[in-house]
Enzyme design. Structure first.
Site: not given
Length: 285
Positions: A95-97
Site C-alpha cells: 500500500g506504500k503508506r
C-alpha cells in the site's frame, strides 16, 4: 507469535524467497479469463494460491487494484488476506503508506491492531516525509510482531533523481535511509535482548532489481530483508538479482507480479510458472 522476521525466515527455508504479487489490473484479469470486478480480483488471488497448494512464502496483494472497486474491493482484499493467512501464507500488503504522527499510527492500526478486519503480516511504506515520521507506524507494527518494508530505491526510473539526490552531508537520500533503517533494526534487536546478527530485523527495504546501485544499498542494510521488484515484466531476471545483490543472499525477496501469467492464466499454467520461478529463486539463498 514469533516476530515477522522469524516467520519469514522459516517460510523461505520451507519454500523459497519468492514473493508473489497479486496485481489484479483490468488487463491481468482479462489475461486470466476473469471479470474485471471485485469477485474477479479475489478469484485471481485464490487461483494463484491454490495453484501451488498455498506453498509460497509471501503473498503481496497490491491494495490499489482492490481499492479501485471501492468497499466491495476492500472486502475482496480482506477475504483474500484471510484465505492466505488461514493457510499459513504470510501477507505483505503493498500500500506504500506514509504519513506523520497520529495519521501514521492510524494506518498501522488498520493493518496490525487486534480488531482490524485487514490484519496482515507486513506493509510497504514510503518515507518521503522523513523516516522519523513513520516511528509511530513502526512501533505499532513491532508490538504486533509485524514487518514494515520501506521504499529506498524503487525500480521505476522516475524515482532515481529524488532517491539519489545528495543531502548537505554528502549522503544520498537513499543512503541516509539505509543508515536509519539499519539503526532501527539494531534498536529492535537490543530491545529483545539479542545481538544484531544473522537474523534480519522487522524493517525491510524495497530495492529495485533493475537499480545499478542495488548492491551498495543492500550492503548498507545488513540487518534487513530486501524486497526486489522488477523481475519479469520490468526486465530483470533472477540472475540479475543475484548479480546486482550478491551480498543479500538469504535476505533478498525477488518479487514477480505480472509474470504470474507468463505461461497462461489457468491454474495448471500458473502452477508451472511458479514452480519454475521458485526453483530459480532458491539460487538466491
Amino acid at each position: 507469535m514469533p516476530a515477522f522476521s522469524v516467520r519469514l525466515q522459516q517460510k523461505i527455508l520451507e519454500h523459497s524467497p519468492l514473493c508473489v504479487g497479486i496485481d489484479p489490473s483490468a488487463a491481468l484479469l482479462k489475461g486470466a479469463g476473469l471479470p474485471d470486478s471485485p469477485q474477479g480480483a479475489f478469484e485471481f488471488g485464490r487461483r494463484v494460491l491454490e495453484a501451488v497448494d498455498f506453498g509460497i512464502s509471501l503473498l503481496k496483494p497490491q491494495s490499489a487494484f482492490f481499492e479501485r472497486f471501492g468497499s466491495a474491493g476492500l472486502r475482496a482484499l480482506e477475504e483474500l488476506v484471510r484465505l492466505a493467512r488461514g493457510q499459513g501464507v504470510l501477507v505483505l500488503l503493498d500500500g506504500k503508506r506514509g504519513d506523520i504522527d497520529s495519521t501514521a499510527a492510524a494506518y498501522a492500526e488498520g493493518y496490525f491492531s487486534a480488531g482490524t478486519t485487514l490484519r496482515v503480516d507486513a506493509v510497504t511504506t514510503q518515507p518521503y516525509m522523513g523516516l522519523g515520521a513513520l516511528d509511530s507506524f513502526l512501533d505499532i507494527a513491532f508490538k504486533a510482531e509485524g514487518g514494515v518494508f520501506v521504499v529506498v530505491r524503487s525500480s521505476n526510473p522516475e524515482g532515481e533523481a529524488l532517491q539519489t539526490a545528495r543531502l548537505a552531508g554528502g549522503e544520498s537520500v537513499a543512503q541516509a535511509l539505509c543508515r536509519e533503517i539499519t539503526s532501527r533494526n539494531r534498536q529492535w534487536s537490543e530491545s529483545i535482548g539479542a545481538d544484531a546478527g544473522p537474523l534480519p530485523g522487522p524493517v525491510g527495504a524495497v530495492v529495485g532489481a533493475t537499480c545499478a546501485d542495488a548492491d551498495a544499498m543492500t550492503v548498507a542494510m545488513p540487518h534487513s530483508f530486501i524486497l526486489a521488484p522488477g523481475v519479469g515484466a520490468q526486465g530483470a531476471t533472477m540472475h540479475d538479482v543475484l548479480r546486482r545483490m550478491p551480498n543479500a543472499r538469504g535476505r533478498v525477496l525477488p518479487n514477480i507480479s505480472r509474470a504470474v501469467l507468463a505461461n497462461g492464466g489457468s491454474k495448471a499454467e500458473i502452477a508451472a510458472t511458479l514452480r519454475e520461478l521458485q526453483a530459480q529463486a532458491r539460487d538466491l539463498m
